[in-house]
Design an enzyme around this catalytic site. Structure first.
Site, PDB file in Angstrom:
ATOM      1  N   HIS A 122       0.799  -1.225   0.000  1.00 46.74           N
ATOM      2  CA  HIS A 122       0.000   0.000   0.000  1.00 46.74           C
ATOM      3  C   HIS A 122       0.830   1.273   0.000  1.00 46.74           C
ATOM      4  CE1 HIS A 122       0.764  -0.563   4.332  1.00 46.74           C
ATOM      5  NE2 HIS A 122       0.712   0.749   4.396  1.00 46.74           N
TER       6      HIS A 122
HETATM    7  C1  UD1 Z   1      -2.245   5.259   5.906  1.00 48.43           C
HETATM    8  C2  UD1 Z   1      -0.969   5.822   6.518  1.00 48.43           C
HETATM    9  C3  UD1 Z   1       0.172   4.827   6.324  1.00 48.43           C
HETATM   10  C4  UD1 Z   1      -0.201   3.470   6.867  1.00 48.43           C
HETATM   11  C5  UD1 Z   1      -1.508   3.015   6.263  1.00 48.43           C
HETATM   12  C6  UD1 Z   1      -1.919   1.745   6.921  1.00 48.43           C
HETATM   13  C7  UD1 Z   1      -0.587   8.237   6.465  1.00 48.43           C
HETATM   14  C8  UD1 Z   1       0.157   9.320   5.785  1.00 48.43           C
HETATM   15  N1  UD1 Z   1      -0.569   7.058   5.857  1.00 48.43           N
HETATM   16  O1  UD1 Z   1      -2.035   5.130   4.509  1.00 48.43           O
HETATM   17  O2  UD1 Z   1       1.303   5.289   7.025  1.00 48.43           O
HETATM   18  O3  UD1 Z   1       0.821   2.567   6.539  1.00 48.43           O
HETATM   19  O4  UD1 Z   1      -2.529   4.009   6.499  1.00 48.43           O
HETATM   20  O5  UD1 Z   1      -2.935   1.069   6.280  1.00 48.43           O
HETATM   21  O6  UD1 Z   1      -1.132   8.446   7.512  1.00 48.43           O
HETATM   22  N2  UD1 Z   1      -9.517   4.245   2.073  1.00 48.43           N
HETATM   23  C9  UD1 Z   1     -10.709   3.567   2.075  1.00 48.43           C
HETATM   24  N3  UD1 Z   1     -11.215   3.157   3.270  1.00 48.43           N
HETATM   25  C10 UD1 Z   1     -10.618   3.391   4.457  1.00 48.43           C
HETATM   26  C11 UD1 Z   1      -9.409   4.097   4.440  1.00 48.43           C
HETATM   27  C12 UD1 Z   1      -8.868   4.530   3.253  1.00 48.43           C
HETATM   28  O7  UD1 Z   1     -11.284   3.317   1.028  1.00 48.43           O
HETATM   29  O8  UD1 Z   1     -11.143   2.981   5.507  1.00 48.43           O
HETATM   30  C13 UD1 Z   1      -8.938   4.666   0.781  1.00 48.43           C
HETATM   31  C14 UD1 Z   1      -9.309   6.088   0.418  1.00 48.43           C
HETATM   32  O9  UD1 Z   1      -9.540   6.153  -0.939  1.00 48.43           O
HETATM   33  C15 UD1 Z   1      -8.041   6.871   0.730  1.00 48.43           C
HETATM   34  C16 UD1 Z   1      -6.951   5.845   0.517  1.00 48.43           C
HETATM   35  O10 UD1 Z   1      -7.518   4.599   0.870  1.00 48.43           O
HETATM   36  O11 UD1 Z   1      -7.883   7.985  -0.077  1.00 48.43           O
HETATM   37  C17 UD1 Z   1      -5.720   6.127   1.357  1.00 48.43           C
HETATM   38  O12 UD1 Z   1      -6.058   6.279   2.746  1.00 48.43           O
HETATM   39  P1  UD1 Z   1      -5.106   7.176   3.725  1.00 48.43           P
HETATM   40  O13 UD1 Z   1      -5.537   7.011   5.121  1.00 48.43           O
HETATM   41  O14 UD1 Z   1      -5.002   8.553   3.189  1.00 48.43           O
HETATM   42  O15 UD1 Z   1      -3.703   6.557   3.513  1.00 48.43           O
HETATM   43  P2  UD1 Z   1      -3.246   5.035   3.508  1.00 48.43           P
HETATM   44  O16 UD1 Z   1      -2.671   4.729   2.188  1.00 48.43           O
HETATM   45  O17 UD1 Z   1      -4.343   4.177   4.026  1.00 48.43           O
HETATM   46  N1  UDP Z   2      -3.217  -6.397   8.718  1.00 50.28           N
HETATM   47  C1  UDP Z   2      -4.483  -6.932   8.883  1.00 50.28           C
HETATM   48  N2  UDP Z   2      -5.204  -7.285   7.769  1.00 50.28           N
HETATM   49  C2  UDP Z   2      -4.696  -7.138   6.517  1.00 50.28           C
HETATM   50  C3  UDP Z   2      -3.408  -6.586   6.361  1.00 50.28           C
HETATM   51  C4  UDP Z   2      -2.683  -6.211   7.492  1.00 50.28           C
HETATM   52  O1  UDP Z   2      -4.958  -7.096  10.009  1.00 50.28           O
HETATM   53  O2  UDP Z   2      -5.404  -7.490   5.546  1.00 50.28           O
HETATM   54  C5  UDP Z   2      -2.464  -5.993   9.926  1.00 50.28           C
HETATM   55  C6  UDP Z   2      -1.082  -6.570  10.076  1.00 50.28           C
HETATM   56  O3  UDP Z   2      -1.119  -7.861  10.652  1.00 50.28           O
HETATM   57  C7  UDP Z   2      -0.429  -5.544  10.987  1.00 50.28           C
HETATM   58  C8  UDP Z   2      -1.058  -4.234  10.547  1.00 50.28           C
HETATM   59  O4  UDP Z   2      -2.246  -4.603   9.838  1.00 50.28           O
HETATM   60  O5  UDP Z   2      -0.791  -5.797  12.345  1.00 50.28           O
HETATM   61  C9  UDP Z   2      -0.136  -3.445   9.671  1.00 50.28           C
HETATM   62  O6  UDP Z   2      -0.816  -2.323   9.204  1.00 50.28           O
HETATM   63  P1  UDP Z   2      -0.595  -1.693   7.757  1.00 50.28           P
HETATM   64  O7  UDP Z   2       0.165  -2.634   6.894  1.00 50.28           O
HETATM   65  O8  UDP Z   2      -1.925  -1.209   7.302  1.00 50.28           O
HETATM   66  O9  UDP Z   2       0.249  -0.387   8.088  1.00 50.28           O
HETATM   67  P2  UDP Z   2       1.806  -0.117   8.330  1.00 50.28           P
HETATM   68  O10 UDP Z   2       2.281  -1.040   9.392  1.00 50.28           O
HETATM   69  O11 UDP Z   2       2.518  -0.273   7.029  1.00 50.28           O
HETATM   70  O12 UDP Z   2       1.826   1.331   8.743  1.00 50.28           O
END
Ligand code: UD1
Ligand code: UDP
Length: 360
Positions: free
Chosen positions: A206
């Protein structure tokens, strides 16, 4: 003592749970949970509250998705009145997401002390939005809880006073240790659901650097599709990545890969534990595979979690797809790097944090 925990995105929930539970043993501590609403889908948020036993948030700021500036600003604008009303003695923030830095900035201006759980991690890569969040949060925080000694060294190098820093270990691993038996109980049903009757690989991707640019995402998907000729691959797909794949019409490059919606914590943990290899760019997944001693191939040029490479089972392949294929082949030949478990990744980090806070 009145504390506010601020969470917002998926990786925050595994980190807050052990701290909440450990602080729950102290009668004198009153805890309030603020959810910013950065993540809002049921399988990116609610499911973790249920599975990890986190009480429902006292406040949900419901900010949702937006650009970095808008998201950060909206969290600040909606969090400030909560802090003014609640007058907490301290605010706890977790990890490196936009919710973390936004809450920290609000508190710094209101002179409310901040404790940062998972402080000190540095990738050295300022093109990563999380690196900016880490740098700013750590400069402003009053208490810094690090998961490993490299974190302490980074903070000392940046001029943070030693007395603010506490190396407490990895709080995510507390959740893993607690829930591994429950996750394991789900394994037979998962095997049937995803038809995993031989070895398989598990994917999560992601990071904007991998998924936002269509040519990079296409190259990665095509390479993983090649891997899937020899090894079935399961990809619980993050909403950001799903959107990018559909938007750029890249689905056809990955037809051998089995996709599914993001999974709950327990399902995903069981799938990590049984995988032959995990291919990821997630921070938390690099750590969990290290603890599980499952081979992890990280599609990044750097990591803010070097202990997972130096001690654990993690290998960085960056953008080098040839290297990725070589490393998968090596693992399938039985030459996987299994590594060891880093110091203080023992399931007791929440307790250590709680006892430091209680002694303040
Ligand atoms: C965010 C965090 C990242 C973390 C990740 C974990 C920041 C800058 N980024 O990235 O560090 O690793 O979460 O998963 O804080 N969306 C949905 N449903 C949701 C949430 C998001 O559809 O419940 C979609 C939306 O289109 C959104 C996109 O995902 O624009 C990105 O979501 P966002 O929270 O901005 O960043 P992540 O890529 O999820
Ligand atoms: N995780 C989860 N379901 C998924 C993918 C990841 O529960 O489908 C969990 C994973 O085991 C870990 C956490 O999400 O505990 C990591 O979060 P993510 O990868 O979203 O963010 P990051 O750690 O890169 O910020």
């Amino acid at each position: 003592m009145k504390l506010i925990h601020v969470v917002g995105a998926r990786p925050n929930f595994m980190k807050v749970a052990p701290v909440l539970h450990a602080l729950g043993h102290y009668d004198a501590v009153r805890q309030i949970i603020v959810h910013t609403g950065q993540h809002y889908d049921v399988n990116m948020s609610d499911i973790f509250f249920q599975q990890l036993g986190i009480p429902a948030p006292d406040v949900n700021l419901e900010i949702g998705s937006a650009s970095h500036a808008q998201q950060t600003a909206q969290i600040m604008a909606r969090f400030e009145p909560v802090v003014l009303e609640q007058k907490p003695d301290m605010v706890l923030v977790y990890g490196d997401v936009n919710s973390t830095v936004a809450a920290t900035l609000v508190c710094a201006k209101l002179l409310i002390p901040v404790a940062h759980v998972e402080a000190g991690l540095r990738s050295g890569d300022r093109t990563m939005p999380e690196e900016i969040n880490r740098l700013v949060t750590d400069q402003l925080a009053d208490l810094l809880f690090t998961p490993s000694v490299d974190g302490d060294q980074n903070l000392l190098r940046e001029g943070i006073a030693a007395e603010k820093i506490h190396c407490v270990g990895n709080v995510m691993i507390d959740t893993l240790v607690r829930l591994q038996p429950q996750a394991e109980a789900l394994w037979p049903a998962l095997q049937t659901r995803f038809e995993l009757h031989s070895s398989y690989g598990l994917i999560t991707l992601h990071r904007p650097s991998n998924v936002d640019e269509p040519s990079m995402l296409g190259t990665i998907l095509a390479t993983l599709n090649d891997v899937a000729k020899d090894l079935p691959l399961l990809f619980p797909i993050h909403p950001r990545t799903r959107q990018r794949i559909h938007h750029h019409g890249l689905d056809k490059l990955a037809q051998r890969i089995q996709f599914c919606d993001p999974l709950g914590y327990l399902d995903f943990l069981a799938l990590q534990a049984h995988a032959s290899v995990v291919l990821t760019d997630s921070g938390g997944v690099q750590e969990e595979t290290t603890y599980l001693q499952v081979p992890c191939i990280t599609l990044r040029e750097n990591t803010e979690r070097p202990v997972t490479v130096d001690v654990g089972s993690n290998i960085l392949v960056g953008r080098d797809m040839e290297r990725l294929l070589e490393e998968v082949a090596r693992i399938l030949q039985g030459e996987a790097k299994l590594g060891a478990i880093p110091p203080l990744w023992d399931g007791r980090t929440g307790e250590r944090i709680a006892s430091i806070l209680h002694a303040l």
